[in-house]
Design an enzyme around this catalytic site. Structure first.
Site, PDB file in Angstrom:
ATOM      1  N   HIS A 156      -9.993   1.507 -10.582  1.00 48.64           N
ATOM      2  CA  HIS A 156      -9.467   2.431  -9.547  1.00 48.64           C
ATOM      3  C   HIS A 156      -8.015   2.800  -9.822  1.00 48.64           C
ATOM      4  N   PHE A 157      -7.175   1.783 -10.097  1.00 49.61           N
ATOM      5  CA  PHE A 157      -5.761   2.163 -10.102  1.00 49.61           C
ATOM      6  C   PHE A 157      -5.258   2.713 -11.433  1.00 49.61           C
ATOM      7  N   HIS A 158      -6.088   2.638 -12.477  1.00 48.55           N
ATOM      8  CA  HIS A 158      -5.655   3.339 -13.693  1.00 48.55           C
ATOM      9  C   HIS A 158      -5.956   4.832 -13.636  1.00 48.55           C
ATOM     10  N   TYR A 207       1.913   5.502  -2.331  1.00 57.60           N
ATOM     11  CA  TYR A 207       2.279   6.885  -1.972  1.00 57.60           C
ATOM     12  C   TYR A 207       3.684   7.205  -2.451  1.00 57.60           C
ATOM     13  N   HIS A 220       0.819  -1.214   0.000  1.00 56.64           N
ATOM     14  CA  HIS A 220       0.000   0.000   0.000  1.00 56.64           C
ATOM     15  C   HIS A 220       0.853   1.265   0.000  1.00 56.64           C
ATOM     16  N   ARG A 276     -11.394  -9.365 -11.965  1.00 54.09           N
ATOM     17  CA  ARG A 276     -10.135  -8.861 -12.523  1.00 54.09           C
ATOM     18  C   ARG A 276      -9.242 -10.067 -12.811  1.00 54.09           C
ATOM     19  N   ARG A 277      -8.115  -9.834 -13.488  1.00 53.34           N
ATOM     20  CA  ARG A 277      -7.138 -10.884 -13.777  1.00 53.34           C
ATOM     21  C   ARG A 277      -7.811 -12.113 -14.395  1.00 53.34           C
TER      22      ARG A 277
HETATM   23 FE1  HAS Z   1      -5.615   2.470  -3.993  1.00 53.98          FE
HETATM   24  C1  HAS Z   1      -6.018  -0.947  -4.445  1.00 53.98           C
HETATM   25  C2  HAS Z   1      -7.512   2.313  -1.151  1.00 53.98           C
HETATM   26  C3  HAS Z   1      -4.940   5.804  -3.330  1.00 53.98           C
HETATM   27  C4  HAS Z   1      -3.110   2.438  -6.356  1.00 53.98           C
HETATM   28  N1  HAS Z   1      -4.749   1.030  -5.193  1.00 53.98           N
HETATM   29  C5  HAS Z   1      -5.070  -0.306  -5.240  1.00 53.98           C
HETATM   30  C6  HAS Z   1      -4.245  -0.960  -6.216  1.00 53.98           C
HETATM   31  C7  HAS Z   1      -3.389  -0.008  -6.724  1.00 53.98           C
HETATM   32  C8  HAS Z   1      -3.730   1.235  -6.071  1.00 53.98           C
HETATM   33  C9  HAS Z   1      -2.305  -0.231  -7.752  1.00 53.98           C
HETATM   34  O1  HAS Z   1      -8.605   0.185   0.726  1.00 53.98           O
HETATM   35  C10 HAS Z   1      -4.352  -2.427  -6.630  1.00 53.98           C
HETATM   36  C11 HAS Z   1      -3.484  -3.352  -5.883  1.00 53.98           C
HETATM   37  C12 HAS Z   1      -3.706  -4.755  -6.383  1.00 53.98           C
HETATM   38  O2  HAS Z   1      -3.210  -5.082  -7.491  1.00 53.98           O
HETATM   39  O3  HAS Z   1      -4.392  -5.534  -5.723  1.00 53.98           O
HETATM   40  N2  HAS Z   1      -6.183   3.810  -2.561  1.00 53.98           N
HETATM   41  C13 HAS Z   1      -6.981   3.548  -1.510  1.00 53.98           C
HETATM   42  C14 HAS Z   1      -7.195   4.777  -0.732  1.00 53.98           C
HETATM   43  C15 HAS Z   1      -6.474   5.765  -1.348  1.00 53.98           C
HETATM   44  C16 HAS Z   1      -5.820   5.146  -2.483  1.00 53.98           C
HETATM   45  C17 HAS Z   1      -8.038   4.933   0.503  1.00 53.98           C
HETATM   46  N3  HAS Z   1      -4.313   3.851  -4.728  1.00 53.98           N
HETATM   47  C18 HAS Z   1      -4.185   5.160  -4.301  1.00 53.98           C
HETATM   48  C19 HAS Z   1      -3.114   5.813  -5.019  1.00 53.98           C
HETATM   49  C20 HAS Z   1      -2.595   4.864  -5.881  1.00 53.98           C
HETATM   50  C21 HAS Z   1      -3.359   3.643  -5.675  1.00 53.98           C
HETATM   51  C22 HAS Z   1      -2.671   7.227  -4.794  1.00 53.98           C
HETATM   52  C23 HAS Z   1      -1.470   4.962  -6.837  1.00 53.98           C
HETATM   53  C24 HAS Z   1      -0.809   6.055  -7.138  1.00 53.98           C
HETATM   54  N4  HAS Z   1      -6.586   0.982  -3.021  1.00 53.98           N
HETATM   55  C25 HAS Z   1      -7.276   1.130  -1.852  1.00 53.98           C
HETATM   56  C26 HAS Z   1      -7.763  -0.186  -1.399  1.00 53.98           C
HETATM   57  C27 HAS Z   1      -7.326  -1.124  -2.331  1.00 53.98           C
HETATM   58  C28 HAS Z   1      -6.600  -0.356  -3.336  1.00 53.98           C
HETATM   59  C29 HAS Z   1      -8.539  -0.503  -0.197  1.00 53.98           C
HETATM   60  C30 HAS Z   1      -7.563  -2.644  -2.290  1.00 53.98           C
HETATM   61  C31 HAS Z   1      -8.728  -2.974  -3.085  1.00 53.98           C
HETATM   62  C32 HAS Z   1      -8.994  -4.452  -3.131  1.00 53.98           C
HETATM   63  O4  HAS Z   1     -10.077  -4.846  -2.649  1.00 53.98           O
HETATM   64  O5  HAS Z   1      -8.184  -5.244  -3.630  1.00 53.98           O
HETATM   65  C33 HAS Z   1      -6.353   7.217  -0.864  1.00 53.98           C
HETATM   66  O6  HAS Z   1      -5.007   7.513  -0.618  1.00 53.98           O
HETATM   67  C34 HAS Z   1      -6.979   8.193  -1.787  1.00 53.98           C
HETATM   68  C35 HAS Z   1      -7.019   9.602  -1.216  1.00 53.98           C
HETATM   69  C36 HAS Z   1      -7.259  10.604  -2.315  1.00 53.98           C
HETATM   70  C37 HAS Z   1      -8.095  11.630  -2.271  1.00 53.98           C
HETATM   71  C38 HAS Z   1      -8.239  12.512  -3.488  1.00 53.98           C
HETATM   72  C39 HAS Z   1      -7.589  13.896  -3.320  1.00 53.98           C
HETATM   73  C40 HAS Z   1      -7.644  14.647  -4.621  1.00 53.98           C
HETATM   74  C41 HAS Z   1      -6.661  15.432  -5.111  1.00 53.98           C
HETATM   75  C42 HAS Z   1      -6.858  16.091  -6.454  1.00 53.98           C
HETATM   76  C43 HAS Z   1      -7.418  17.485  -6.319  1.00 53.98           C
HETATM   77  C44 HAS Z   1      -7.702  18.020  -7.668  1.00 53.98           C
HETATM   78  C45 HAS Z   1      -7.725  19.309  -7.995  1.00 53.98           C
HETATM   79  C46 HAS Z   1      -7.992  19.640  -9.413  1.00 53.98           C
HETATM   80  C47 HAS Z   1      -7.446  20.367  -7.021  1.00 53.98           C
HETATM   81  C48 HAS Z   1      -8.902  11.931  -1.082  1.00 53.98           C
HETATM   82  C49 HAS Z   1      -5.404  15.689  -4.363  1.00 53.98           C
HETATM   83  C50 HAS Z   1      -8.599  21.001  -9.620  1.00 53.98           C
HETATM   84  C51 HAS Z   1      -8.960  21.105 -11.055  1.00 53.98           C
HETATM   85  C52 HAS Z   1      -9.156  22.273 -11.726  1.00 53.98           C
HETATM   86  C53 HAS Z   1      -9.573  22.237 -13.154  1.00 53.98           C
HETATM   87  C54 HAS Z   1      -8.956  23.587 -11.122  1.00 53.98           C
HETATM   88  C1  HEM Z   2      -3.830  -4.088 -15.389  1.00 54.56           C
HETATM   89  C2  HEM Z   2      -5.160  -1.741 -19.417  1.00 54.56           C
HETATM   90  C3  HEM Z   2      -1.693   1.568 -18.635  1.00 54.56           C
HETATM   91  C4  HEM Z   2      -0.668  -0.521 -14.419  1.00 54.56           C
HETATM   92  C5  HEM Z   2      -4.544  -3.695 -16.501  1.00 54.56           C
HETATM   93  C6  HEM Z   2      -5.775  -4.266 -16.947  1.00 54.56           C
HETATM   94  C7  HEM Z   2      -6.147  -3.628 -18.078  1.00 54.56           C
HETATM   95  C8  HEM Z   2      -5.163  -2.622 -18.354  1.00 54.56           C
HETATM   96  C9  HEM Z   2      -7.386  -3.914 -18.921  1.00 54.56           C
HETATM   97  C10 HEM Z   2      -6.551  -5.355 -16.200  1.00 54.56           C
HETATM   98  C11 HEM Z   2      -6.142  -6.701 -16.584  1.00 54.56           C
HETATM   99  C12 HEM Z   2      -6.762  -7.788 -15.708  1.00 54.56           C
HETATM  100  O1  HEM Z   2      -7.114  -7.545 -14.546  1.00 54.56           O
HETATM  101  O2  HEM Z   2      -6.887  -8.917 -16.235  1.00 54.56           O
HETATM  102  C13 HEM Z   2      -4.299  -0.670 -19.590  1.00 54.56           C
HETATM  103  C14 HEM Z   2      -4.312   0.232 -20.708  1.00 54.56           C
HETATM  104  C15 HEM Z   2      -3.325   1.155 -20.496  1.00 54.56           C
HETATM  105  C16 HEM Z   2      -2.709   0.836 -19.231  1.00 54.56           C
HETATM  106  C17 HEM Z   2      -5.259   0.164 -21.875  1.00 54.56           C
HETATM  107  C18 HEM Z   2      -2.892   2.308 -21.362  1.00 54.56           C
HETATM  108  C19 HEM Z   2      -2.508   2.166 -22.583  1.00 54.56           C
HETATM  109  C20 HEM Z   2      -1.185   1.351 -17.385  1.00 54.56           C
HETATM  110  C21 HEM Z   2      -0.286   2.224 -16.700  1.00 54.56           C
HETATM  111  C22 HEM Z   2      -0.014   1.645 -15.495  1.00 54.56           C
HETATM  112  C23 HEM Z   2      -0.738   0.382 -15.449  1.00 54.56           C
HETATM  113  C24 HEM Z   2       0.249   3.551 -17.236  1.00 54.56           C
HETATM  114  C25 HEM Z   2       0.863   2.109 -14.388  1.00 54.56           C
HETATM  115  C26 HEM Z   2       1.790   3.022 -14.472  1.00 54.56           C
HETATM  116  C27 HEM Z   2      -1.379  -1.710 -14.370  1.00 54.56           C
HETATM  117  C28 HEM Z   2      -1.249  -2.670 -13.295  1.00 54.56           C
HETATM  118  C29 HEM Z   2      -2.152  -3.712 -13.593  1.00 54.56           C
HETATM  119  C30 HEM Z   2      -2.828  -3.360 -14.814  1.00 54.56           C
HETATM  120  C31 HEM Z   2      -0.335  -2.573 -12.078  1.00 54.56           C
HETATM  121  C32 HEM Z   2      -2.451  -4.936 -12.728  1.00 54.56           C
HETATM  122  C33 HEM Z   2      -1.783  -6.158 -13.230  1.00 54.56           C
HETATM  123  C34 HEM Z   2      -2.206  -7.361 -12.406  1.00 54.56           C
HETATM  124  O3  HEM Z   2      -3.385  -7.472 -12.032  1.00 54.56           O
HETATM  125  O4  HEM Z   2      -1.338  -8.174 -12.127  1.00 54.56           O
HETATM  126  N1  HEM Z   2      -4.187  -2.682 -17.361  1.00 54.56           N
HETATM  127  N2  HEM Z   2      -3.315  -0.279 -18.726  1.00 54.56           N
HETATM  128  N3  HEM Z   2      -1.454   0.245 -16.599  1.00 54.56           N
HETATM  129  N4  HEM Z   2      -2.306  -2.151 -15.261  1.00 54.56           N
HETATM  130 FE1  HEM Z   2      -2.807  -1.212 -16.974  1.00 54.56          FE
END
Ligand code: HAS
Ligand code: HEM
Length: 577
Positions: free
Chosen positions: A393-395, A246, A242, A456-457
């Site tokens: 979520h994670f894309h 960050y 996790h 997924r997967r």
């Molecule tokens: Fe997540 C699963 C919970 C943040 C990535 N997360 C994943 C996985 C990845 C991932 C890769 O609790 C999959 C792992 C796997 O393969 O099994 N995640 C959270 C929570 C947050 C969170 C509570 N995740 C991230 C971030 C990631 C990321 C950051 C990558 C960079 N996530 C989970 C949980 C799972 C999970 C469970 C497990 C799910 C499962 O069942 O397997 C928090 O940190 C999020 C807090 C964020 C906010 C948003 C703040 C917004 C901001 C933008 C402001 C925008 C502005 C734009 C100001 C509260 C800062 C203004 C625009 C104008 C035009 C002016």
């Molecule tokens: C998994 C599409 C770019 C990180 C996947 C899956 C799809 C996908 C459909 C789900 C596969 C499954 O669960 O069977 C794409 C497309 C992309 C893209 C169309 C853009 C062209 C990225 C980028 C990142 C990323 C930029 C991170 C920097 C991952 C990861 C997984 C994943 C970590 C999980 C692999 C796993 O479950 O083992 N992607 N993806 N992807 N993608 Fe992407």
């Protein structure tokens, strides 16, 4: 720090200037290696998106010759994008920025030999791990959960990569401490503060993975132990897994806080608030991993609930960030004549590819963050866990908030490092919009399918599963997912054309093109700790905060891991591919 613009950043000391030029070259290597990995990883993504659109392309002979299975492709995609691209980019970015700032502030200088050694070690780790990945001997996905058993060469290569990243962390912390000794009583400059906090957080986070790989997986895959305990391995993995998100996010925050305001024509809102946000990430990022294991047996529910509350706590610094960066953008837009409650947004420099990419990355993170809070809620988790919702979520977190920010940063960083001009800025702008649009569609399609129960997967388009998938009647989200894959392919090709053409063009060395956009601050911290606000003083001792983080981790992981050690189950490995 001065807004240094030329190759030397205005330094008079020749040795320091030479060190910074050397550091720029090294950073180029990190950044280019990172984007090469992303290029391959991104080319595989659309094939997976087509799978979730019901189209199976994995039987085509050309593709079959390149990858053996859906899962080999998915392993390469996850490892190259989420592990290799991020780690190389961050190691260059968060090595260059603090070392440059500290060198310019005087009293510290980068050790280039050590920095090159670290880069070469990381690359050696990558090449080592690449061999079994490419030969289909480590098709274990990027989470490499046992009892799936890959070649030991994969675990050794991955371990070396992580070790190299810890050496980068060590160099940054070491240089910062040298600077502190040379400047007692001074407030750490803000970019260095953010970088050191990120590296210290990563050092605490990496402990879980290091123990898993070194003590469990390597000896097991070498045949030295009978088996490994899958539950303990998963728990150690998520100790790191996790907070690694960050480690991917905070380097993007560094840009949103320190550089984007200047690029947009405004200022950072408050240095104190920026430091508070990073200090909170340092303390609260790690003790939350059980939110990935709500479905795992033999972990007490009370500990899962405690990790859930701590997860909600670690969302707070992101909410602070949302407030801060929105304030900076509003400051910028109003300075450019923006008016109205929301009308000011029109006055952001939307023609600037670097700004646009990063603002769009932020917008994607509003949805990504909200989805994360759903995932973390123990009541909702059973609905979304292991479904297509999760890749949705994670894309829009790592795949957009992080990746699109790094792409946007590359639009100024690559010219800054190389002295070359950005190739085709309008194409760069188009790539940012296409990536954002493609990923939002992707997220919609995948979240939707996930709620309907699509796993997924899963190679849902393969003939064995196709009938069940078709029977779910998900025509609209399937079409959205397939379409998003095509849009993302075009986005990726456009981005990489801009990047590689920039890299291959001739040098121009125009300081105007290559300035580093350091922002001014509306509410600065000041230089002296004695004159600083209590917030700045209390967030300065990063080593003490790291100790606090370690204590918290021991408190919430000790009672979870101890019974697993007492009931260790040695399970033999399996190779399912
Ligand atoms: Fe997540 C699963 C919970 C943040 C990535 N997360 C994943 C996985 C990845 C991932 C890769 O609790 C999959 C792992 C796997 O393969 O099994 N995640 C959270 C929570 C947050 C969170 C509570 N995740 C991230 C971030 C990631 C990321 C950051 C990558 C960079 N996530 C989970 C949980 C799972 C999970 C469970 C497990 C799910 C499962 O069942 O397997 C928090 O940190 C999020 C807090 C964020 C906010 C948003 C703040 C917004 C901001 C933008 C402001 C925008 C502005 C734009 C100001 C509260 C800062 C203004 C625009 C104008 C035009 C002016
Ligand atoms: C998994 C599409 C770019 C990180 C996947 C899956 C799809 C996908 C459909 C789900 C596969 C499954 O669960 O069977 C794409 C497309 C992309 C893209 C169309 C853009 C062209 C990225 C980028 C990142 C990323 C930029 C991170 C920097 C991952 C990861 C997984 C994943 C970590 C999980 C692999 C796993 O479950 O083992 N992607 N993806 N992807 N993608 Fe992407």
């Amino acid at each position: 720090a001065p807004a240094g613009s030329s190759a030397t950043g205005g330094l008079s000391n020749v040795t320091d200037a030479a060190a910074l030029t050397g550091l720029k070259t090294l950073t180029q290597y990190y950044v280019v290696t990172a984007f090469l990995a992303l290029f391959i990883g991104v080319m595989l993504g659309p094939l997976q998106a087509l799978n979730y659109g019901g189209v199976n392309v994995y039987e085509y002979p050309l593709l079959k010759a390149l990858i053996r299975s859906y899962y080999q492709g998915l392993t390469l995609h996850g490892v190259l994008n989420a592990l290799v691209f991020t780690q190389f980019f961050i190691s260059g970015w968060l090595l260059y920025l603090p070392l440059r700032e500290l060198t310019q502030a005087g009293g510290a200088r980068p050790n280039l030999r050590f920095a090159w050694f670290t880069y070469l070690l990381m690359t050696a780790g990558l090449l080592t791990a690449a061999v079994p990945l490419l030969s289909n001997d480590a098709t274990v996905l990027y989470t490499f959960y046992p009892p799936l058993e890959g070649s030991p060469v994969f675990y050794i290569g991955a371990g070396v990569m992580v070790a190299a990243s810890l050496l980068v962390a060590g160099q940054v912390v070491w240089t910062w401490l040298a600077w502190k000794r040379a400047h007692p009583g001074r407030v750490t400059p803000v970019v260095t503060y953010m970088s050191v906090a990120t590296w210290l957080m990563w050092a605490v986070a990496a402990l879980g993975l290091v123990v898993e790989v070194v003590v469990m997986l390597i000896p097991w895959s070498l045949g030295l132990t009978r088996g490994v305990d899958p539950l303990l391995a998963r728990t150690l993995f998520w100790w790191t897994g996790h907070p690694i998100v960050y480690f991917w996010l905070l380097p993007a925050y560094v840009s949103w806080y320190a550089f984007l305001p200047r690029q947009a024509g405004g200022r950072m809102a408050s240095e104190g608030l920026t430091r508070l946000s990073f200090a909170m990430f340092l303390v609260f990022s790690v003790p939350v991993g059980l939110h990935h294991q709500y479905a795992d047996p033999n972990v007490q529910s009370s500990w899962k609930v405690i990790h859930m509350f701590l997860t909600f706590l670690v969302a707070v610094p992101s909410l602070l960030t949302a407030f801060s960066v929105a304030a900076s953008l509003e400051d910028a837009a109003r300075a450019r004549g923006g008016r109205g409650v929301v009308g000011w947004m029109r006055r952001l420099p939307w023609g600037n590819a670097s700004v646009t990419a990063q603002v769009l990355a932020m917008v994607s993170f509003i949805f990504g963050g909200a989805g994360g809070i759903v995932n973390a809620s123990i009541a909702f988790a059973p609905v979304v866990h292991n479904t297509a919702w999760i890749p949705g979520h994670f894309h829009i977190t790592v795949g957009t908030a992080t990746t699109l920010t790094f792409m946007g940063v590359a639009f100024w960083l690559v010219p800054h490092l190389t002295g070359k001009r950005l190739f085709a800025p309008r194409a760069a702008l188009a790539s940012a919009w296409l990536w954002f649009g493609g990923m939002m569609l992707f997220a919609l399609g995948m979240h939707w399918q996930g709620l309907a129960g699509v796993p997924r997967r899963a190679q849902v388009s393969a003939s064995a599963q196709q009938a069940a998938y078709d029977a779910m009647n998900l025509g609209v989200p399937r079409a959205l997912t397939a379409l998003s894959g095509v849009i993302l392919l075009v986005a990726g090709l456009t981005f990489f054309t801009v990047l590689f053409r920039t890299l291959l063009s001739a040098r121009r060395d125009n300081p105007e093109d290559t300035a580093i956009p350091v922002s001014d601050t509306i509410s600065p911290a000041g230089a002296s700790l004695t004159a600083a606000t209590p917030l700045v003083r209390h967030t300065e001792p990063l080593l003490a905060l790291t100790l606090l983080a370690l204590i918290l981790v021991a408190l919430v992981y000790g009672p979870v891991i101890a019974p697993m050690l007492a009931n260790y189950q040695a399970v033999p490995g399996q190779r399912l591919w």
